[in-house]
Design a protein around this motif. Structure first.
Motif, PDB file in Angstrom:
ATOM      1  N   PHE A   1       0.712 -21.373  26.499  1.00 14.45           N
ATOM      2  CA  PHE A   1       0.073 -21.880  25.285  1.00 14.45           C
ATOM      3  C   PHE A   1       0.355 -23.379  25.109  1.00 14.45           C
ATOM      4  O   PHE A   1      -0.554 -24.169  24.820  1.00 14.45           O
ATOM      5  CB  PHE A   1       0.563 -21.094  24.068  1.00 14.45           C
ATOM      6  N   CYS A   2       1.628 -23.767  25.291  1.00 13.63           N
ATOM      7  CA  CYS A   2       2.004 -25.191  25.155  1.00 13.63           C
ATOM      8  C   CYS A   2       1.324 -26.037  26.228  1.00 13.63           C
ATOM      9  O   CYS A   2       0.914 -27.176  25.977  1.00 13.63           O
ATOM     10  CB  CYS A   2       3.523 -25.348  25.255  1.00 13.63           C
ATOM     11  N   GLY A   3       1.213 -25.471  27.452  1.00 12.45           N
ATOM     12  CA  GLY A   3       0.534 -26.175  28.534  1.00 12.45           C
ATOM     13  C   GLY A   3      -0.924 -26.438  28.209  1.00 12.45           C
ATOM     14  O   GLY A   3      -1.463 -27.516  28.497  1.00 12.45           O
ATOM     15  N   LEU A   4      -1.570 -25.464  27.569  1.00  7.71           N
ATOM     16  CA  LEU A   4      -2.969 -25.618  27.164  1.00  7.71           C
ATOM     17  C   LEU A   4      -3.113 -26.725  26.118  1.00  7.71           C
ATOM     18  O   LEU A   4      -4.042 -27.540  26.169  1.00  7.71           O
ATOM     19  CB  LEU A   4      -3.492 -24.292  26.603  1.00  7.71           C
ATOM     20  N   ILE A   5      -2.151 -26.755  25.173  1.00  4.46           N
ATOM     21  CA  ILE A   5      -2.149 -27.819  24.152  1.00  4.46           C
ATOM     22  C   ILE A   5      -1.988 -29.192  24.809  1.00  4.46           C
ATOM     23  O   ILE A   5      -2.704 -30.147  24.472  1.00  4.46           O
ATOM     24  CB  ILE A   5      -1.031 -27.569  23.114  1.00  4.46           C
TER      25      ILE A   5
ATOM     26  N   PHE B   1      -4.968 -31.789  24.374  1.00  2.00           N
ATOM     27  CA  PHE B   1      -4.708 -32.761  23.292  1.00  2.00           C
ATOM     28  C   PHE B   1      -3.714 -33.853  23.682  1.00  2.00           C
ATOM     29  O   PHE B   1      -3.102 -34.460  22.816  1.00  2.00           O
ATOM     30  CB  PHE B   1      -4.190 -32.021  22.046  1.00  2.00           C
ATOM     31  N   ARG B   2      -3.560 -34.099  24.991  1.00  2.00           N
ATOM     32  CA  ARG B   2      -2.535 -35.063  25.414  1.00  2.00           C
ATOM     33  C   ARG B   2      -2.787 -36.463  24.865  1.00  2.00           C
ATOM     34  O   ARG B   2      -1.847 -37.193  24.555  1.00  2.00           O
ATOM     35  CB  ARG B   2      -2.404 -35.086  26.935  1.00  2.00           C
ATOM     36  N   SER B   3      -4.049 -36.848  24.703  1.00  2.00           N
ATOM     37  CA  SER B   3      -4.351 -38.184  24.157  1.00  2.00           C
ATOM     38  C   SER B   3      -3.925 -38.284  22.693  1.00  2.00           C
ATOM     39  O   SER B   3      -3.362 -39.296  22.263  1.00  2.00           O
ATOM     40  CB  SER B   3      -5.842 -38.486  24.281  1.00  2.00           C
ATOM     41  N   LYS B   4      -4.171 -37.227  21.933  1.00  2.00           N
ATOM     42  CA  LYS B   4      -3.778 -37.220  20.531  1.00  2.00           C
ATOM     43  C   LYS B   4      -2.256 -37.167  20.381  1.00  2.00           C
ATOM     44  O   LYS B   4      -1.686 -37.775  19.470  1.00  2.00           O
ATOM     45  CB  LYS B   4      -4.437 -36.044  19.806  1.00  2.00           C
ATOM     46  N   ILE B   5      -1.603 -36.409  21.288  1.00  2.00           N
ATOM     47  CA  ILE B   5      -0.136 -36.351  21.269  1.00  2.00           C
ATOM     48  C   ILE B   5       0.430 -37.737  21.563  1.00  2.00           C
ATOM     49  O   ILE B   5       1.366 -38.188  20.900  1.00  2.00           O
ATOM     50  CB  ILE B   5       0.368 -35.319  22.289  1.00  2.00           C
TER      51      ILE B   5
ATOM     52  N   ALA C   1       4.236 -33.092  32.392  1.00  2.00           N
ATOM     53  CA  ALA C   1       5.047 -32.232  31.517  1.00  2.00           C
ATOM     54  C   ALA C   1       4.532 -30.797  31.492  1.00  2.00           C
ATOM     55  O   ALA C   1       5.272 -29.870  31.156  1.00  2.00           O
ATOM     56  CB  ALA C   1       5.067 -32.810  30.093  1.00  2.00           C
ATOM     57  N   LEU C   2       3.249 -30.603  31.860  1.00  2.00           N
ATOM     58  CA  LEU C   2       2.693 -29.253  31.989  1.00  2.00           C
ATOM     59  C   LEU C   2       3.537 -28.399  32.918  1.00  2.00           C
ATOM     60  O   LEU C   2       3.835 -27.232  32.632  1.00  2.00           O
ATOM     61  CB  LEU C   2       1.275 -29.337  32.580  1.00  2.00           C
ATOM     62  N   PHE C   3       3.942 -28.989  34.049  1.00  2.00           N
ATOM     63  CA  PHE C   3       4.677 -28.239  35.062  1.00  2.00           C
ATOM     64  C   PHE C   3       6.137 -28.023  34.656  1.00  2.00           C
ATOM     65  O   PHE C   3       6.774 -27.083  35.116  1.00  2.00           O
ATOM     66  CB  PHE C   3       4.584 -28.954  36.411  1.00  2.00           C
ATOM     67  N   PHE C   4       6.644 -28.929  33.794  1.00  2.00           N
ATOM     68  CA  PHE C   4       7.965 -28.715  33.222  1.00  2.00           C
ATOM     69  C   PHE C   4       7.997 -27.397  32.456  1.00  2.00           C
ATOM     70  O   PHE C   4       8.983 -26.660  32.494  1.00  2.00           O
ATOM     71  CB  PHE C   4       8.319 -29.851  32.246  1.00  2.00           C
ATOM     72  N   GLN C   5       6.893 -27.135  31.743  1.00  2.00           N
ATOM     73  CA  GLN C   5       6.855 -25.980  30.848  1.00  2.00           C
ATOM     74  C   GLN C   5       7.110 -24.672  31.579  1.00  2.00           C
ATOM     75  O   GLN C   5       7.895 -23.837  31.130  1.00  2.00           O
ATOM     76  CB  GLN C   5       5.497 -25.915  30.126  1.00  2.00           C
TER      77      GLN C   5
END
Length: 455
Positions: A331-335, A339-343, A364-368
């Motif tokens: 779920f966090c990876g999808l966010i 939305f990485r630009s907004k983050i 950071a996706l792969f960190f998750q």
């Protein structure tokens, strides 16, 4: 905590323990955040000084407080084994040890702090703020370490909501004293960034006193009579705590210090790259609160069931927690993906930094995924009191694989700064695989035969 008889009951009990832990961890994360940001509103040099002091303190504190986390599985197993009469002795010995550790930290810091800061290329005022911030913080070290023992006791009983309330109480206290002491309001001295160190130390004293009051006046804590008996120092109990706690502390230290090391190595890149790395890393650290909280909840639940010799239940909790972590990571990876630009926009409005931060957040996706495996598995292994492998896995995955590989990829390929992230991801993946293999082996060879024999 209660014995459960179905996966649904286990899921409900795990979530009831997990959610307060998560809120507590976010609260503790926020305390450091407010120290840095409120100092930044005073002056840029105070911001830099507090940020540097904080970056030096956090790996040391998290590593040393990790030693005291040994109290959680020790107490959880005693509760599970219905040996409540032995809990007070273990907690008091943990408190003795915490005070000794705090005094040693203060003593060693007084010797190495000046040489360490002088060895860094800092402006005079930034160095002074970092030095005085850490000195101010040291006034709260004894209650902070003691609080960690008392929190471990409370959490081990499954009363994580209590520590959540204490932490949420501490946040406004910390913010108010930050405001008074940084900006010199209501007759308080104007200390700038250093004031945030004193504010945090005062907060540590207050929450420790509140915790002691709760333990002495509220059930079920008063049933354990923690402070009713004077116990002499027991080096054998210290040995037990250290035997479990030192590997936990080192594994946490290796994990937190690696990011400080990467930040240091990245000082060769331009300011935009460093700023983007820090922003993405800060958000990744925030997301890490999820698997970390699951890890802490599993230590409690697995320890409780192992103490009661319900090894099948301990195994089920391990896998339920791991599945929750993987689902949340997805779920966090999808966010992050969507939305990485907004983050990135939370941290900066500079177009170049925005673009770079968005690129770092993709990594950071792969960190998750790796964190979703290794953190809960570490928690489950701590519940089994199996901690030496987690220590070795952290050492190998971060410092023997992750950092050298990252350095090579950053220095000798076109990846540049992203190479460090790829190195860390590779190290994390190796660590996750090793720890998962260890958990499966422990459950199959050490505890499954016991369960079969019992049946």
């Amino acid at each position: 905590m209660n014995q459960t008889h179905s996966k649904k009951q286990k899921l409900r009990q795990l979530i009831n323990i997990l959610i307060p832990i998560l809120i507590t961890q976010i609260g503790l994360f926020s305390m450091n955040f407010f120290d840095v940001t409120m100092s930044g509103h005073y002056s840029p040099s105070d911001l830099a000084g507090v940020a540097i002091g904080s970056s030096l303190w956090v790996p040391v504190f998290t590593g040393l407080s990790g030693i005291l986390l040994a109290v959680t599985p020790i107490v959880a197993q005693l509760i599970g084994a219905k040996q409540q009469e032995r809990v007070a002795f273990s907690v008091i010995q943990g408190l003795y040890l915490s005070i000794i550790m705090a005094i040693l930290v203060i003593a060693i810091s007084s010797l190495i702090l000046d040489p360490l800061l002088n060895g860094m290329n800092l402006e005079a005022h930034v160095r002074l703020v970092a030095h005085n911030y850490l000195i101010a913080l040291s006034f709260g070290m004894i209650p902070l370490f003691a609080y960690n023992v008392l929190r471990s006791f409370i959490d081990a009983l499954g009363k994580t909501r209590v520590t959540m309330i204490i932490t949420l109480t501490s946040l406004p206290i910390n913010i108010i004293f930050n405001y008074f002491l940084i900006f010199g309001k209501f007759g308080f001295p104007e200390l700038g960034g250093v004031g945030s160190g004193f504010a945090t130390a005062i907060t540590y004293w207050i929450i420790t006193i509140i915790t002691i009051f709760i333990i002495c006046t509220n059930r079920p804590f008063i049933n354990f009579a923690i402070f009713n008996t004077f116990y002499r120092v027991s080096f054998s109990k210290w040995k037990e705590i250290l035997k479990i706690g030192v590997p936990i502390g080192f594994s946490i230290f290796f994990e937190t210090s690696i990011f400080a090391a990467v930040t240091l190595l990245m000082s060769t890149f331009d300011t935009n790259t460093i700023a983007s790395h820090q922003a993405a890393l800060n958000f990744a650290s925030f997301l890490y609160m999820l698997p970390l909280s699951i890890s802490m909840a599993l230590t409690i639940m697995v320890g409780f069931e192992v103490g009661a010799k319900r090894h099948h239940d301990a195994k089920e909790y391990s896998w339920i927690g791991l599945c929750i972590a993987i689902l949340l990571a997805g779920f966090c990876g999808l966010i992050l993906l969507l939305f990485r630009s907004k983050i990135a926009g939370i941290y900066t409005t500079d177009p170049a930094v925005l673009k770079l931060t968005g690129q770092f957040l993709l990594y950071a996706l792969f960190f998750q995924l790796s964190d979703a495996i290794q953190a809960p598995v570490q928690g489950a292994l701590r519940g089994y009191k199996d901690v030496n492998i987690t220590f070795l896995a952290s050492l190998i995955s971060y410092w023997i694989i992750g950092l050298p590989l990252g350095y090579l990829m950053a220095s000798y390929t076109s990846l540049g700064a992203f190479g460090y992230w790829i190195g860390l991801i590779a190290g994390l993946a190796v660590g996750a695989i090793c720890l998962l293999s260890r958990l499966i082996w422990i459950q199959k060879t050490k505890y499954q035969p016991m369960e079969q024999k019992k049946a």
